[in-house]
Design a protein around this motif. Sequence first.
Motif, mmCIF file in Angstrom:
data_model
loop_
_atom_site.group_PDB
_atom_site.id
_atom_site.type_symbol
_atom_site.label_atom_id
_atom_site.label_comp_id
_atom_site.label_asym_id
_atom_site.label_seq_id
_atom_site.Cartn_x
_atom_site.Cartn_y
_atom_site.Cartn_z
ATOM 1 N N LEU A 134 0.901 -1.052 -0.114
ATOM 2 C CA LEU A 134 -0.049 0.060 0.057
ATOM 3 C C LEU A 134 0.793 1.211 0.020
ATOM 4 O O LEU A 134 0.574 2.184 -0.576
ATOM 5 N N TYR A 135 1.794 1.317 0.782
ATOM 6 C CA TYR A 135 2.900 2.231 0.560
ATOM 7 C C TYR A 135 3.387 2.434 -0.748
ATOM 8 O O TYR A 135 3.383 3.627 -1.407
ATOM 9 N N ILE A 136 3.816 1.629 -1.455
ATOM 10 C CA ILE A 136 4.460 1.493 -2.828
ATOM 11 C C ILE A 136 3.364 2.297 -3.691
ATOM 12 O O ILE A 136 3.531 2.840 -4.483
ATOM 13 N N PHE A 137 2.108 1.751 -3.565
ATOM 14 C CA PHE A 137 0.858 1.770 -4.482
ATOM 15 C C PHE A 137 0.826 3.409 -4.341
ATOM 16 O O PHE A 137 0.631 4.200 -5.218
ATOM 17 N N TYR A 138 0.563 3.954 -3.014
ATOM 18 C CA TYR A 138 0.229 5.417 -2.840
ATOM 19 C C TYR A 138 1.462 6.227 -3.379
ATOM 20 O O TYR A 138 1.198 7.393 -3.868
ATOM 21 N N GLU A 139 2.609 5.728 -3.068
ATOM 22 C CA GLU A 139 3.725 6.667 -3.470
ATOM 23 C C GLU A 139 3.969 6.741 -4.770
ATOM 24 O O GLU A 139 4.432 7.712 -5.484
ATOM 25 N N SER A 140 3.707 5.556 -5.519
ATOM 26 C CA SER A 140 3.711 5.340 -7.049
ATOM 27 C C SER A 140 2.652 6.283 -7.746
ATOM 28 O O SER A 140 2.918 6.823 -8.981
ATOM 29 N N LYS A 141 1.584 6.591 -6.972
ATOM 30 C CA LYS A 141 0.371 7.309 -7.556
ATOM 31 C C LYS A 141 0.889 8.995 -7.440
ATOM 32 O O LYS A 141 0.506 9.791 -8.378
ATOM 33 N N ARG A 142 1.723 9.271 -6.465
ATOM 34 C CA ARG A 142 2.145 10.491 -6.228
ATOM 35 C C ARG A 142 3.417 10.875 -7.419
ATOM 36 O O ARG A 142 3.452 12.024 -7.774
ATOM 37 N N GLU A 143 4.267 9.824 -7.540
ATOM 38 C CA GLU A 143 5.198 10.192 -8.474
ATOM 39 C C GLU A 143 5.526 8.575 -9.268
ATOM 40 O O GLU A 143 6.017 7.836 -8.771
ATOM 41 N N LYS A 144 5.123 8.955 -10.591
ATOM 42 C CA LYS A 144 4.949 7.600 -11.176
ATOM 43 C C LYS A 144 6.443 7.145 -11.488
ATOM 44 O O LYS A 144 6.672 5.952 -12.006
ATOM 45 N N SER A 145 7.362 7.812 -11.366
ATOM 46 C CA SER A 145 8.823 7.487 -11.703
ATOM 47 C C SER A 145 9.463 6.371 -10.677
ATOM 48 O O SER A 145 10.547 5.993 -10.842
ATOM 49 N N ILE A 146 8.893 6.200 -9.648
ATOM 50 C CA ILE A 146 9.416 5.703 -8.542
ATOM 51 C C ILE A 146 9.506 4.066 -8.904
ATOM 52 O O ILE A 146 10.634 3.670 -8.499
ATOM 53 N N LEU A 147 8.542 3.681 -9.604
ATOM 54 C CA LEU A 147 8.725 2.274 -10.176
ATOM 55 C C LEU A 147 9.440 2.058 -11.392
ATOM 56 O O LEU A 147 9.497 0.913 -12.026
ATOM 57 N N ARG A 148 10.144 3.028 -11.944
ATOM 58 C CA ARG A 148 10.827 2.962 -13.227
ATOM 59 C C ARG A 148 12.234 2.396 -12.752
ATOM 60 O O ARG A 148 12.669 1.906 -11.742
ATOM 61 N N ASP A 149 13.214 2.227 -13.962
ATOM 62 C CA ASP A 149 14.476 1.593 -13.860
ATOM 63 C C ASP A 149 14.504 0.205 -13.135
ATOM 64 O O ASP A 149 15.244 0.035 -12.517
ATOM 65 N N GLY A 150 13.536 -0.524 -13.697
ATOM 66 C CA GLY A 150 13.450 -2.005 -13.525
ATOM 67 C C GLY A 150 13.027 -2.248 -11.765
ATOM 68 O O GLY A 150 13.041 -3.283 -11.483
ATOM 69 N N LEU A 151 12.664 -1.159 -11.018
ATOM 70 C CA LEU A 151 11.927 -1.310 -9.951
ATOM 71 C C LEU A 151 10.879 -2.219 -9.726
ATOM 72 O O LEU A 151 10.741 -3.111 -8.950
ATOM 73 N N ARG A 152 9.999 -1.904 -10.799
ATOM 74 C CA ARG A 152 8.784 -2.697 -10.737
ATOM 75 C C ARG A 152 9.012 -4.257 -10.906
ATOM 76 O O ARG A 152 8.549 -5.118 -10.275
ATOM 77 N N ASP A 153 9.971 -4.656 -11.802
ATOM 78 C CA ASP A 153 10.310 -5.963 -12.065
ATOM 79 C C ASP A 153 11.181 -6.438 -10.959
ATOM 80 O O ASP A 153 10.803 -7.711 -10.526
ATOM 81 N N ASP A 154 11.689 -5.797 -10.088
ATOM 82 C CA ASP A 154 12.413 -6.182 -8.827
ATOM 83 C C ASP A 154 11.254 -6.883 -7.938
ATOM 84 O O ASP A 154 11.514 -7.557 -7.254
ATOM 85 N N LEU A 155 10.495 -5.878 -7.793
ATOM 86 C CA LEU A 155 9.230 -6.075 -6.852
ATOM 87 C C LEU A 155 8.552 -7.348 -7.366
ATOM 88 O O LEU A 155 8.298 -8.165 -6.569
ATOM 89 N N LYS A 156 8.170 -7.504 -8.695
ATOM 90 C CA LYS A 156 7.398 -8.619 -8.808
ATOM 91 C C LYS A 156 8.241 -9.853 -8.677
ATOM 92 O O LYS A 156 7.554 -10.759 -8.481
ATOM 93 N N ASP A 157 9.437 -9.850 -8.875
ATOM 94 C CA ASP A 157 10.247 -11.009 -8.473
ATOM 95 C C ASP A 157 10.300 -11.565 -7.206
ATOM 96 O O ASP A 157 10.730 -12.880 -7.078
ATOM 97 N N CYS A 158 10.006 -10.587 -6.282
ATOM 98 C CA CYS A 158 10.295 -11.173 -5.126
ATOM 99 C C CYS A 158 8.962 -10.686 -3.930
ATOM 100 O O CYS A 158 8.891 -11.128 -2.966
ATOM 101 N N VAL A 159 7.955 -10.106 -4.396
ATOM 102 C CA VAL A 159 6.929 -9.834 -3.699
ATOM 103 C C VAL A 159 6.278 -10.958 -2.986
ATOM 104 O O VAL A 159 5.931 -11.942 -3.432
ATOM 105 N N VAL A 160 6.016 -10.596 -1.805
ATOM 106 C CA VAL A 160 5.170 -11.724 -0.866
ATOM 107 C C VAL A 160 3.795 -10.809 -0.595
ATOM 108 O O VAL A 160 3.644 -9.551 -0.257
ATOM 109 N N PHE A 161 2.570 -11.921 -0.666
ATOM 110 C CA PHE A 161 1.282 -11.293 -0.444
ATOM 111 C C PHE A 161 0.929 -11.741 0.902
ATOM 112 O O PHE A 161 0.775 -13.097 1.196
ATOM 113 N N ALA A 162 -0.154 -11.003 1.561
ATOM 114 C CA ALA A 162 -0.839 -11.590 2.731
ATOM 115 C C ALA A 162 -2.110 -12.257 2.037
ATOM 116 O O ALA A 162 -2.660 -11.477 1.015
ATOM 117 N N THR A 163 -2.283 -13.377 2.014
ATOM 118 C CA THR A 163 -3.443 -14.091 1.470
ATOM 119 C C THR A 163 -4.521 -14.920 2.563
ATOM 120 O O THR A 163 -4.125 -14.845 3.722
#
Length: 205
Positions: free
Chosen positions: A80-109
Amino acid sequence: KKKKKLPYLRALFGDVKFVSGDLLTCQRKAENHLVRQLLEGLGVKPFSNPREVIQSHILPTFRTDQWKEKERKVIVSYLLYIFYESKREKSILRDGLRDDLKDCVVFATNHGLIPLKENRIHFCEEFLSSPVFNFEKNFPELNSLSVDSMYAKLADDDKDVRGSLKIFLRRLGIEETMIIKKTEETFSCEEVKKSPFAETADRKS
């Protein structure tokens, strides 16, 4: 207008370690600047820089076994922190950061904390466009994984925000529909008679 403090921030602030604000209460600005430089030299990162928070705290937690020791609400607060911050500034998840996140993200299920890379996770009821896609309720025998409803409950109640959050989670790999693969199976007559297809088979014979 006073900004509303979102609930997820409480969980995040409780997880991140902060140096005491007393360290930066020198009367002279120059002294405060020197103290800040000293702290940065020791490895203290500014919380005001979202990329620093993501790269130095959130991603390392996902990449190691540290996430196993975290409370569910803390894991939820990370995204949720990443989501809200990326809404304020779209460039936050650029430069491969989104792919890095997808590669290791853990979800509460609905089955605890689960790494996305090793599993298929669906949206919970709060995000669904149709009750048909509620696999957890409609097909309990599948034992399917769905994101915890806390992602919706700790976010803003605004429908547009929830819609944007759904898009964000989908881009990370959360699925709404089930992918069905066509396979060939052979059944005996006795097996067909005992199956839900028995009535259809009788009409054709």
